[in-house]
Design a protein around this motif. Sequence first.
Motif, mmCIF file in Angstrom:
data_model
loop_
_atom_site.group_PDB
_atom_site.id
_atom_site.type_symbol
_atom_site.label_atom_id
_atom_site.label_comp_id
_atom_site.label_asym_id
_atom_site.label_seq_id
_atom_site.Cartn_x
_atom_site.Cartn_y
_atom_site.Cartn_z
ATOM 1 N N UNK A 1 -16.195 74.938 5.444
ATOM 2 C CA UNK A 1 -15.237 74.887 4.366
ATOM 3 C C UNK A 1 -14.357 73.644 4.439
ATOM 4 N N UNK A 2 -14.300 73.003 5.572
ATOM 5 C CA UNK A 2 -13.430 71.846 5.718
ATOM 6 C C UNK A 2 -13.903 70.702 4.840
ATOM 7 N N UNK A 3 -12.946 69.906 4.344
ATOM 8 C CA UNK A 3 -13.280 68.773 3.527
ATOM 9 C C UNK A 3 -13.339 69.107 2.047
ATOM 10 N N UNK A 4 -13.254 70.369 1.691
ATOM 11 C CA UNK A 4 -13.291 70.798 0.299
ATOM 12 C C UNK A 4 -11.853 70.973 -0.185
ATOM 13 N N UNK A 5 -11.459 70.192 -1.199
ATOM 14 C CA UNK A 5 -10.070 70.242 -1.662
ATOM 15 C C UNK A 5 -9.734 71.568 -2.322
ATOM 16 N N UNK A 6 -10.751 72.368 -2.706
ATOM 17 C CA UNK A 6 -10.496 73.650 -3.348
ATOM 18 C C UNK A 6 -10.150 74.740 -2.323
ATOM 19 N N UNK A 7 -10.375 74.474 -1.060
ATOM 20 C CA UNK A 7 -10.099 75.467 -0.024
ATOM 21 C C UNK A 7 -8.597 75.677 0.102
ATOM 22 N N UNK A 8 -8.201 76.943 0.234
ATOM 23 C CA UNK A 8 -6.796 77.309 0.405
ATOM 24 C C UNK A 8 -6.540 77.470 1.905
ATOM 25 N N UNK A 9 -5.509 76.790 2.397
ATOM 26 C CA UNK A 9 -5.107 76.911 3.803
ATOM 27 C C UNK A 9 -3.764 77.624 3.861
ATOM 28 N N UNK A 10 -3.528 78.336 4.960
ATOM 29 C CA UNK A 10 -2.249 79.013 5.133
ATOM 30 C C UNK A 10 -1.943 79.164 6.613
ATOM 31 N N UNK A 11 -0.647 79.253 6.890
ATOM 32 C CA UNK A 11 -0.185 79.649 8.208
ATOM 33 C C UNK A 11 0.249 81.094 8.102
ATOM 34 N N UNK A 12 -0.139 81.896 9.077
ATOM 35 C CA UNK A 12 0.259 83.300 9.112
ATOM 36 C C UNK A 12 1.132 83.476 10.350
ATOM 37 N N UNK A 13 2.393 83.817 10.135
ATOM 38 C CA UNK A 13 3.343 84.019 11.219
ATOM 39 C C UNK A 13 3.349 85.507 11.542
ATOM 40 N N UNK A 14 3.199 85.829 12.812
ATOM 41 C CA UNK A 14 2.988 87.224 13.206
ATOM 42 C C UNK A 14 3.986 87.647 14.271
#
Length: 83
Positions: A1-14
């Motif tokens: 999935x890396x390199x695809x600008x359509x991919x959504x990234x997130x940080x999850x704080x737990x």
Amino acid sequence: MKGNSAVVHAYILIQTEVGKAAAVAAEIAGIPGVTTSEDVTGPYDVIVRAEANNVDELGQLVVARVQNVEGITRTLTCPVVHL
């Protein structure tokens, strides 16, 4: 999935139960879509970086997979935005 600008990234704080951070981080690291999972100090016990094809898939990843890991008491999902 890396390199695809359509991919959504997130940080999850737990936040976890006392003494569970390392076990939670290790278990979450094996979930597909999770790129990093580390136990940290501070108000949160584990910080995860995750990616998905869209916001709906990200939500499913968090609700169906991450939040089902034993020892988690609270999560906060922070999607990455590009301003």
